[in-house]
Write a protein that holds these residues in place. Structure first.
Motif, PDB file in Angstrom:
ATOM      1  N   PHE A 118       0.850  -1.183   0.000  1.00 16.16           N
ATOM      2  CA  PHE A 118       0.000   0.000   0.000  1.00 16.16           C
ATOM      3  C   PHE A 118       0.893   1.243   0.000  1.00 16.16           C
ATOM      4  CE2 PHE A 118      -3.077  -2.917   2.150  1.00 16.16           C
ATOM      5  CZ  PHE A 118      -4.112  -2.800   1.223  1.00 16.16           C
ATOM      6  N   SER A 119       0.613   2.171  -0.871  1.00 15.07           N
ATOM      7  CA  SER A 119       1.407   3.393  -0.944  1.00 15.07           C
ATOM      8  C   SER A 119       0.915   4.395   0.101  1.00 15.07           C
ATOM      9  CB  SER A 119       1.291   4.015  -2.338  1.00 15.07           C
ATOM     10  OG  SER A 119       1.724   3.111  -3.329  1.00 15.07           O
ATOM     11  N   ALA A 120       1.841   4.846   0.971  1.00 18.33           N
ATOM     12  CA  ALA A 120       1.552   5.885   1.966  1.00 18.33           C
ATOM     13  C   ALA A 120       0.244   5.612   2.712  1.00 18.33           C
ATOM     14  CB  ALA A 120       1.500   7.259   1.288  1.00 18.33           C
ATOM     15  N   ILE A 121       0.075   4.386   3.200  1.00  8.93           N
ATOM     16  CA  ILE A 121      -1.202   3.989   3.776  1.00  8.93           C
ATOM     17  C   ILE A 121      -1.569   4.827   5.001  1.00  8.93           C
ATOM     18  CG2 ILE A 121      -0.078   2.146   5.090  1.00  8.93           C
ATOM     19  CD1 ILE A 121      -3.681   2.075   3.712  1.00  8.93           C
ATOM     20  N   GLU A 122      -0.606   5.127   5.886  1.00  9.32           N
ATOM     21  CA  GLU A 122      -0.950   5.898   7.076  1.00  9.32           C
ATOM     22  C   GLU A 122      -1.338   7.329   6.714  1.00  9.32           C
ATOM     23  OE1 GLU A 122       1.460   5.621  10.599  1.00  9.32           O
ATOM     24  OE2 GLU A 122       2.062   3.558  10.147  1.00  9.32           O
ATOM     25  N   GLY A 123      -0.657   7.917   5.735  1.00 11.21           N
ATOM     26  CA  GLY A 123      -1.016   9.254   5.293  1.00 11.21           C
ATOM     27  C   GLY A 123      -2.414   9.296   4.709  1.00 11.21           C
ATOM     28  N   LEU A 155       6.349  12.977   7.455  1.00 10.29           N
ATOM     29  CA  LEU A 155       6.773  11.844   8.268  1.00 10.29           C
ATOM     30  C   LEU A 155       6.786  12.166   9.752  1.00 10.29           C
ATOM     31  CD1 LEU A 155       9.715  10.523   6.056  1.00 10.29           C
ATOM     32  CD2 LEU A 155       7.401   9.605   6.203  1.00 10.29           C
ATOM     33  N   ALA A 156       6.999  13.438  10.098  1.00 12.91           N
ATOM     34  CA  ALA A 156       7.211  13.804  11.497  1.00 12.91           C
ATOM     35  C   ALA A 156       5.990  14.402  12.190  1.00 12.91           C
ATOM     36  CB  ALA A 156       8.376  14.793  11.600  1.00 12.91           C
ATOM     37  N   CYS A 157       5.123  15.082  11.462  1.00 11.14           N
ATOM     38  CA  CYS A 157       4.139  15.949  12.105  1.00 11.14           C
ATOM     39  C   CYS A 157       2.728  15.385  12.195  1.00 11.14           C
ATOM     40  CB  CYS A 157       4.086  17.292  11.367  1.00 11.14           C
ATOM     41  SG  CYS A 157       5.653  18.205  11.409  1.00 11.14           S
ATOM     42  N   TYR A 189       1.308  13.015  13.735  1.00 11.01           N
ATOM     43  CA  TYR A 189       0.806  12.600  15.036  1.00 11.01           C
ATOM     44  C   TYR A 189       1.205  13.596  16.115  1.00 11.01           C
ATOM     45  CZ  TYR A 189       0.224   8.268  12.420  1.00 11.01           C
ATOM     46  OH  TYR A 189      -0.132   7.335  11.469  1.00 11.01           O
ATOM     47  N   GLN A 190       1.155  14.872  15.769  1.00 12.86           N
ATOM     48  CA  GLN A 190       1.410  15.990  16.685  1.00 12.86           C
ATOM     49  C   GLN A 190       2.899  16.113  17.030  1.00 12.86           C
ATOM     50  OE1 GLN A 190      -1.540  16.015  19.826  1.00 12.86           O
ATOM     51  NE2 GLN A 190      -0.811  17.941  20.674  1.00 12.86           N
ATOM     52  N   GLY A 191       3.752  15.610  16.160  1.00  9.82           N
ATOM     53  CA  GLY A 191       5.179  15.747  16.394  1.00  9.82           C
ATOM     54  C   GLY A 191       5.636  17.195  16.284  1.00  9.82           C
ATOM     55  N   GLY A 192       6.651  17.549  17.063  1.00  7.94           N
ATOM     56  CA  GLY A 192       7.188  18.900  17.065  1.00  7.94           C
ATOM     57  C   GLY A 192       8.585  18.963  16.493  1.00  7.94           C
ATOM     58  N   ALA A 193       9.363  19.919  16.980  1.00  8.23           N
ATOM     59  CA  ALA A 193      10.708  20.130  16.464  1.00  8.23           C
ATOM     60  C   ALA A 193      11.595  18.907  16.654  1.00  8.23           C
ATOM     61  CB  ALA A 193      11.338  21.355  17.128  1.00  8.23           C
ATOM     62  N   ASN A 194      11.436  18.210  17.782  1.00 11.06           N
ATOM     63  CA  ASN A 194      12.253  17.017  18.023  1.00 11.06           C
ATOM     64  C   ASN A 194      11.935  15.910  17.016  1.00 11.06           C
ATOM     65  OD1 ASN A 194      13.520  18.208  20.209  1.00 11.06           O
ATOM     66  ND2 ASN A 194      12.103  17.340  21.705  1.00 11.06           N
ATOM     67  N   ALA A 195      10.663  15.802  16.635  1.00 10.87           N
ATOM     68  CA  ALA A 195      10.279  14.801  15.636  1.00 10.87           C
ATOM     69  C   ALA A 195      10.867  15.152  14.278  1.00 10.87           C
ATOM     70  CB  ALA A 195       8.757  14.708  15.549  1.00 10.87           C
ATOM     71  N   ILE A 196      10.896  16.440  13.956  1.00  7.66           N
ATOM     72  CA  ILE A 196      11.514  16.877  12.704  1.00  7.66           C
ATOM     73  C   ILE A 196      12.986  16.481  12.692  1.00  7.66           C
ATOM     74  CG2 ILE A 196      12.239  18.896  11.368  1.00  7.66           C
ATOM     75  CD1 ILE A 196       9.338  18.483  11.018  1.00  7.66           C
ATOM     76  N   ALA A 197      13.689  16.729  13.790  1.00  5.77           N
ATOM     77  CA  ALA A 197      15.117  16.398  13.877  1.00  5.77           C
ATOM     78  C   ALA A 197      15.341  14.904  13.709  1.00  5.77           C
ATOM     79  CB  ALA A 197      15.676  16.875  15.219  1.00  5.77           C
ATOM     80  N   LYS A 251       5.043  24.624  12.410  1.00  9.17           N
ATOM     81  CA  LYS A 251       3.912  25.562  12.286  1.00  9.17           C
ATOM     82  C   LYS A 251       3.362  25.572  10.863  1.00  9.17           C
ATOM     83  CE  LYS A 251       5.432  28.686  15.980  1.00  9.17           C
ATOM     84  NZ  LYS A 251       5.939  30.050  16.297  1.00  9.17           N
ATOM     85  N   GLN A 252       4.256  25.536   9.867  1.00 10.75           N
ATOM     86  CA  GLN A 252       3.802  25.565   8.479  1.00 10.75           C
ATOM     87  C   GLN A 252       3.048  24.293   8.112  1.00 10.75           C
ATOM     88  OE1 GLN A 252       7.853  26.700   7.036  1.00 10.75           O
ATOM     89  NE2 GLN A 252       6.761  28.111   5.702  1.00 10.75           N
ATOM     90  N   TRP A 253       3.526  23.139   8.607  1.00  6.52           N
ATOM     91  CA  TRP A 253       2.828  21.894   8.315  1.00  6.52           C
ATOM     92  C   TRP A 253       1.431  21.915   8.929  1.00  6.52           C
ATOM     93  CZ3 TRP A 253       0.212  17.980  10.548  1.00  6.52           C
ATOM     94  CH2 TRP A 253      -0.028  16.852   9.763  1.00  6.52           C
ATOM     95  N   ARG A 254       1.342  22.376  10.171  1.00  7.24           N
ATOM     96  CA  ARG A 254       0.045  22.406  10.849  1.00  7.24           C
ATOM     97  C   ARG A 254      -0.908  23.386  10.165  1.00  7.24           C
ATOM     98  NH1 ARG A 254       1.611  21.859  17.341  1.00  7.24           N
ATOM     99  NH2 ARG A 254       2.628  19.823  17.130  1.00  7.24           N
ATOM    100  N   ALA A 255      -0.384  24.506   9.682  1.00 12.06           N
ATOM    101  CA  ALA A 255      -1.230  25.464   8.974  1.00 12.06           C
ATOM    102  C   ALA A 255      -1.758  24.877   7.667  1.00 12.06           C
ATOM    103  CB  ALA A 255      -0.438  26.743   8.697  1.00 12.06           C
ATOM    104  N   ALA A 256      -0.966  24.010   7.048  1.00 11.72           N
ATOM    105  CA  ALA A 256      -1.378  23.384   5.784  1.00 11.72           C
ATOM    106  C   ALA A 256      -2.334  22.215   5.997  1.00 11.72           C
ATOM    107  CB  ALA A 256      -0.137  22.903   5.020  1.00 11.72           C
ATOM    108  N   ASN A 257      -2.423  21.705   7.235  1.00  9.17           N
ATOM    109  CA  ASN A 257      -3.263  20.536   7.532  1.00  9.17           C
ATOM    110  C   ASN A 257      -4.192  20.830   8.710  1.00  9.17           C
ATOM    111  OD1 ASN A 257      -2.001  18.031   5.892  1.00  9.17           O
ATOM    112  ND2 ASN A 257      -0.351  19.371   6.558  1.00  9.17           N
ATOM    113  N   PRO A 258      -5.049  21.828   8.596  1.00  7.77           N
ATOM    114  CA  PRO A 258      -5.877  22.244   9.741  1.00  7.77           C
ATOM    115  C   PRO A 258      -6.843  21.178  10.229  1.00  7.77           C
ATOM    116  CG  PRO A 258      -6.630  23.297   7.712  1.00  7.77           C
ATOM    117  CD  PRO A 258      -5.329  22.634   7.394  1.00  7.77           C
TER     118      PRO A 258
END
Length: 433
Positions: A162-167, A223-225, A227-235, A253-260
């Motif tokens: 399955f392609s990108a099933i969780e997304g 990949l990081a954001c 499930y409410q991941g923050g800066a540490n998840a990005i790293a 912040k930009q990812w969250r703004a794009a996925n309200p």
């Protein structure tokens, strides 16, 4: 090991204590663990070629993924087959299958261009040739682990996933329409996410265009954001270190703004779970999901009809300490469960992103289960599955990739509107395409 002994003069250059002392004598300070994340920086800081070579040897000696060959040898039955590799409902929260014995869920990636030739050179025992063609043998061995799995004579593997099933599942749960439209059409979610985050035309995020640099931001953000991941998840997700650490908070912040709507789903799920526990009631969400308190348990009922279970749920006041913000208090859900690090039963804290992660992974697991049953009914023999990927052992002349993909991609009755896309290939040995 022999080469490392000759260069360093140490009794055991694989001893972290001895090696750190030797490196310190040569003016190179090292972090406590000398893990793989630190190695690129250490190699750059090496004061001379000998020190650099010792660090490279350390990388080779610490390549633990090759231990899977020993696990294969221990697991293999007299007929050459390995059994019992996946435990049904091994993950007690989501019921996903868990890897056992050889641990096929965390096999090393293969990036060599000609895997077939590399396999033959390795099997010939000519390690000098292997090293001259592909580099240090431990790294080659690591990349060839998957290829040790082969079909029986007269068969080939059909590998489909399955392609990108969780997304797809989280976008479906949240009704994030722009993302669902991407999955229903071209499927280039990293590019589309980057376009939404940075306000650049989607068609400009292609190789050769200056805006292609944004794709890495889109990929890491996805990949990081989710499930409410923050800066540490990005790293943690930025494996190639393509993003300036100073940009991590802005990227979140930009990812969250794009996925309200996905962000809203975090809060809605948490509020529903807390209300169900506090009022000992049932709270409905969307797409057949509901939180239900019963007999001292919190159940998250899924569209498929089964439910996730949280033992002894209760509401506790929690102190939240966000990065770069003042701490604050809020009511949070806690329950009793297995601490995956300490491997013991203890109190577990939860939050919106974690609850949504459980829902998403459990629904993705149920999609896989439907595909397994459908393929089995069509006569396909599934010998293994790794995350969202199926490995089928099919006699030559029976079945096809297209048929398998069509079966896996069929709509699921309890998930109307969930866009499923499948990709696959045929191979004489298991590998990542």
């Amino acid at each position: 090991m022999q080469e490392a002994k000759e260069i360093t003069g140490l009794d055991n250059p694989n001893s972290l204590t001895q090696l750190k002392a030797w490196l310190a004598d040569r003016g190179l300070d090292t972090p406590d663990g000398m893990g793989k994340d630190y190695m690129p920086a250490l190699l750059d800081a090496a004061p001379d070629d000998q020190t650099r070579r010792v660090l490279q040897l350390r990388q080779e000696m610490s390549k633990t993924s090759v231990d899977k060959y020993y696990a294969m040898e221990r697991t293999m039955c007299v007929d050459g087959r390995a059994r019992g590799l996946l435990q049904f409902c091994g993950a007690n929260r989501t019921w996903r299958w868990a890897g056992r014995l050889i641990q096929v869920q965390n096999l090393a990636k293969n990036e060599l261009e000609d895997l077939a030739l590399a396999r033959e050179v390795l099997r010939s025992g000519d390690f000098e040739m292997l090293e001259s063609l592909y580099g240090a043998p431990p790294f080659v061995l690591s990349q060839l682990i998957r290829t040790a799995f082969i079909p029986r004579e007269g068969c080939r593997f059909i590998v489909s996933d399955f392609s990108a099933i969780e997304g797809r599942v989280i976008a479906w749960l949240a009704d994030e329409e722009w993302k669902l439209d991407v999955f229903k059409t071209h499927g280039k979610i990293y590019e589309a996410t980057a376009a939404n985050m940075f306000g650049v035309p989607f068609e400009t995020i292609v190789k050769g265009h200056e805006n292609y640099k944004y794709r890495a931001f889109g990929k890491v953000g996805e990949l990081a954001c989710g499930y409410q991941g923050g800066a540490n998840a990005i790293a943690a997700m930025d494996k190639k270190r393509e993003i300036d650490p100073d940009d991590h908070p802005r990227l979140v912040k930009q990812w969250r703004a794009a996925n309200p709507k996905i962000v809203k789903l975090w809060w809605v799920a948490e509020e529903a779970a807390i209300k169900a526990v506090r009022e000992k009631t049932t709270v409905k969400l969307k797409h057949g999901v509901r939180y239900r308190y019963e007999a001292g348990m919190l159940f998250a009922d899924l569209p498929s009809g089964r439910g996730l279970c949280y033992v002894n749920p209760r509401i506790e006041r929690q102190v939240i300490r966000p990065k770069d913000k003042e701490p604050f208090e809020k009511d949070g859900l806690v329950f009793d469960g297995m601490d995956q690090i300490k491997k013991k039963w203890s109190k577990q804290k939860s939050y919106g992103g974690h609850l949504v992660e459980n829902l998403t992974q459990a629904i993705a697991r149920d999609c896989l289960a439907v595909a397994l049953m459908r393929l089995d009914a069509e006569g396909y023999k599934i010998v293994m599955h790794v995350h969202d990927e199926l490995i089928i052992e099919a006699p030559i002349g029976f079945g096809s990739v297209d048929h398998v993909n069509e079966i896996m991609g069929r709509p699921i009755e309890w998930a109307p509107g969930l866009p499923l896309t499948v990709a696959g290939f045929e191979t004489d040995f298991y590998m990542k395409d």
